[in-house]
Enzyme design. Structure first.
Site, PDB file in Angstrom:
ATOM      1  N   LYS A   6       2.988  19.599 -10.288  1.00 28.46           N
ATOM      2  CA  LYS A   6       4.061  18.865 -10.275  1.00 28.46           C
ATOM      3  C   LYS A   6       4.028  17.312 -10.587  1.00 28.46           C
ATOM      4  O   LYS A   6       3.813  16.523  -9.756  1.00 28.46           O
ATOM      5  CB  LYS A   6       4.902  18.888  -8.753  1.00 28.46           C
ATOM      6  CG  LYS A   6       5.293  20.073  -8.402  1.00 28.46           C
ATOM      7  CD  LYS A   6       6.082  20.021  -7.162  1.00 28.46           C
ATOM      8  CE  LYS A   6       6.415  21.598  -6.541  1.00 28.46           C
ATOM      9  NZ  LYS A   6       6.599  21.753  -5.090  1.00 28.46           N
ATOM     10  N   GLU A  24       1.031  -1.285   0.019  1.00 30.26           N
ATOM     11  CA  GLU A  24      -0.020  -0.191  -0.003  1.00 30.26           C
ATOM     12  C   GLU A  24       0.826   1.219   0.054  1.00 30.26           C
ATOM     13  O   GLU A  24       1.717   1.452   1.029  1.00 30.26           O
ATOM     14  CB  GLU A  24      -0.785  -0.047   1.308  1.00 30.26           C
ATOM     15  CG  GLU A  24      -1.731   1.107   1.387  1.00 30.26           C
ATOM     16  CD  GLU A  24      -2.749   1.369   2.454  1.00 30.26           C
ATOM     17  OE1 GLU A  24      -2.390   0.414   3.589  1.00 30.26           O
ATOM     18  OE2 GLU A  24      -3.583   1.923   2.699  1.00 30.26           O
ATOM     19  N   ASP A  82      -1.509  12.197  -3.101  1.00 28.40           N
ATOM     20  CA  ASP A  82      -1.667  13.650  -3.036  1.00 28.40           C
ATOM     21  C   ASP A  82      -1.652  13.834  -4.696  1.00 28.40           C
ATOM     22  O   ASP A  82      -0.729  13.520  -5.601  1.00 28.40           O
ATOM     23  CB  ASP A  82       0.037  14.042  -2.803  1.00 28.40           C
ATOM     24  CG  ASP A  82      -0.099  14.103  -1.062  1.00 28.40           C
ATOM     25  OD1 ASP A  82      -1.015  14.407  -0.625  1.00 28.40           O
ATOM     26  OD2 ASP A  82       1.044  13.292  -0.784  1.00 28.40           O
ATOM     27  N   ASP A 128       5.131   4.649   3.576  1.00 27.27           N
ATOM     28  CA  ASP A 128       4.995   6.096   3.377  1.00 27.27           C
ATOM     29  C   ASP A 128       6.298   6.696   3.993  1.00 27.27           C
ATOM     30  O   ASP A 128       7.065   6.059   4.579  1.00 27.27           O
ATOM     31  CB  ASP A 128       3.956   6.416   4.492  1.00 27.27           C
ATOM     32  CG  ASP A 128       3.354   7.608   4.260  1.00 27.27           C
ATOM     33  OD1 ASP A 128       1.910   7.655   3.914  1.00 27.27           O
ATOM     34  OD2 ASP A 128       3.886   8.704   4.329  1.00 27.27           O
TER      35      ASP A 128
HETATM   36  C1  SAM Z   1      -3.031  12.166   0.819  1.00 23.42           C
HETATM   37  S1  SAM Z   1      -2.249  11.268   1.722  1.00 23.42           S
HETATM   38  C2  SAM Z   1      -3.446   9.743   1.898  1.00 23.42           C
HETATM   39  C3  SAM Z   1      -3.235   8.818   2.948  1.00 23.42           C
HETATM   40  C4  SAM Z   1      -3.839   7.447   2.774  1.00 23.42           C
HETATM   41  N1  SAM Z   1      -3.689   6.691   1.497  1.00 23.42           N
HETATM   42  C5  SAM Z   1      -5.363   7.849   2.834  1.00 23.42           C
HETATM   43  O1  SAM Z   1      -6.166   7.375   1.657  1.00 23.42           O
HETATM   44  O2  SAM Z   1      -5.995   8.120   3.725  1.00 23.42           O
HETATM   45  C6  SAM Z   1      -1.007  10.806   1.085  1.00 23.42           C
HETATM   46  C7  SAM Z   1       0.087  10.204   1.606  1.00 23.42           C
HETATM   47  O3  SAM Z   1       1.358   9.755   0.706  1.00 23.42           O
HETATM   48  C8  SAM Z   1       2.227   9.970   1.190  1.00 23.42           C
HETATM   49  N2  SAM Z   1       3.281  10.232   0.266  1.00 23.42           N
HETATM   50  C9  SAM Z   1       3.168  11.203  -0.760  1.00 23.42           C
HETATM   51  N3  SAM Z   1       4.127  11.060  -1.665  1.00 23.42           N
HETATM   52  C10 SAM Z   1       5.071  10.013  -1.240  1.00 23.42           C
HETATM   53  C11 SAM Z   1       6.390   9.564  -1.380  1.00 23.42           C
HETATM   54  N4  SAM Z   1       7.034  10.089  -2.691  1.00 23.42           N
HETATM   55  N5  SAM Z   1       6.880   8.749  -0.700  1.00 23.42           N
HETATM   56  C12 SAM Z   1       6.247   8.096   0.337  1.00 23.42           C
HETATM   57  N6  SAM Z   1       5.033   8.548   0.816  1.00 23.42           N
HETATM   58  C13 SAM Z   1       4.449   9.442   0.226  1.00 23.42           C
HETATM   59  C14 SAM Z   1       2.220  11.158   2.436  1.00 23.42           C
HETATM   60  O4  SAM Z   1       3.025  11.147   3.373  1.00 23.42           O
HETATM   61  C15 SAM Z   1       0.875  10.890   2.794  1.00 23.42           C
HETATM   62  O5  SAM Z   1       0.653  10.099   4.041  1.00 23.42           O
END
Ligand code: SAM
Length: 215
Positions: free
Chosen positions: A126, A47, A121, A72
């Site tokens: 970007k 995930e 995100d 994450d």
């Molecule tokens: C918008 S949140 C969604 C969290 C979860 N999947 C949810 O649906 O509730 C996006 C998550 O992706 C992680 N994230 C974003 N870009 C990342 C990267 N390049 N490497 C690791 N984690 C990343 C962020 O830290 C964040 O916890």
């Protein structure tokens, strides 16, 4: 740093199921997750950008013969899944703190069977940082089996359109997709497991897009 966050970081350091820089298994499990970490030899499911890791923990409870890893970059978020798994003794889970562009430092070729990408995100300005950009999809192809599957959910229809094109560009086909999964005939975990972000978007009456991709 807020006290609560500091306590969580300290707890993370004690957790065996949370693999992060400076700890025993970090950087040593590539190609060896089932040999060195998990107690069963089941398929590995990731995930990505897991946040509180609802897919990792809920799927692990439903499917004890498979192994689930939430990835994450933020330790404060990984704490939730790690804590839940420890409290419920869910042994077929792990939580890896690393940036996703470094996935191939932690997983070998063909080591992964399935990938979930819930609510990444959108990074509107970007493109290269989107977890469904060709740059990232090519990273997934380095570790995913030939018959592997990628699931993707978002409330952002522009990101969804963009991602349909990216997956196609990288050789994937959409096996299933919907611009409104909760008003579709799609069933199973893609619909039933609701993440923290999904819950927030549903309360705002946003439609949830879902795609399941295979080669
Ligand atoms: C918008 S949140 C969604 C969290 C979860 N999947 C949810 O649906 O509730 C996006 C998550 O992706 C992680 N994230 C974003 N870009 C990342 C990267 N390049 N490497 C690791 N984690 C990343 C962020 O830290 C964040 O916890």
């Amino acid at each position: 740093m807020p006290r609560k966050k500091l306590i969580r970081f300290l707890e993370n350091q004690q957790r065996k199921n949370l693999i992060e820089p400076g700890k025993e298994f970090f950087g040593k499990l590539k190609g060896k997750w089932n040999e060195l970490y998990f107690s069963n030899k089941g398929e590995i499911v990731l995930e990505l950008g897991c946040g509180k890791a609802e897919y990792t923990t809920q799927l692990a409870l439903k499917e004890p013969a498979r192994n689930f890893i939430g990835v994450d970059v933020k330790g404060a978020r990984l704490w939730f899944g790690s804590n839940y798994s420890e409290k419920l003794t869910i042994l077929n889970t792990a939580f890896l703190r690393c940036p996703i562009y470094k996935l191939d430092e932690h997983f070998g070729k063909d080591e992964v069977t399935e990938i979930w990408i819930p609510f990444p995100d959108p990074f509107p300005l970007k493109e290269g940082r989107r977890l469904t950009s060709p740059f990232y999809i090519k990273k997934y192809l380095n570790i995913l089996r030939k018959s592997g599957i990628i699931h993707f959910k978002t409330d952002d229809s522009i990101l969804f359109e963009y991602s349909l094109n990216s997956f196609t560009e990288c050789g994937f086909k959409a096996i299933k997709h919907s611009y409104d999964i909760h008003n579709s005939d799609i069933s199973g975990p893609a619909r039933e497991i609701i993440t923290n972000y999904e819950n927030y978007f549903i309360k705002k009456n946003r439609k949830i897009c879902y795609g399941m991709f295979g080669i």
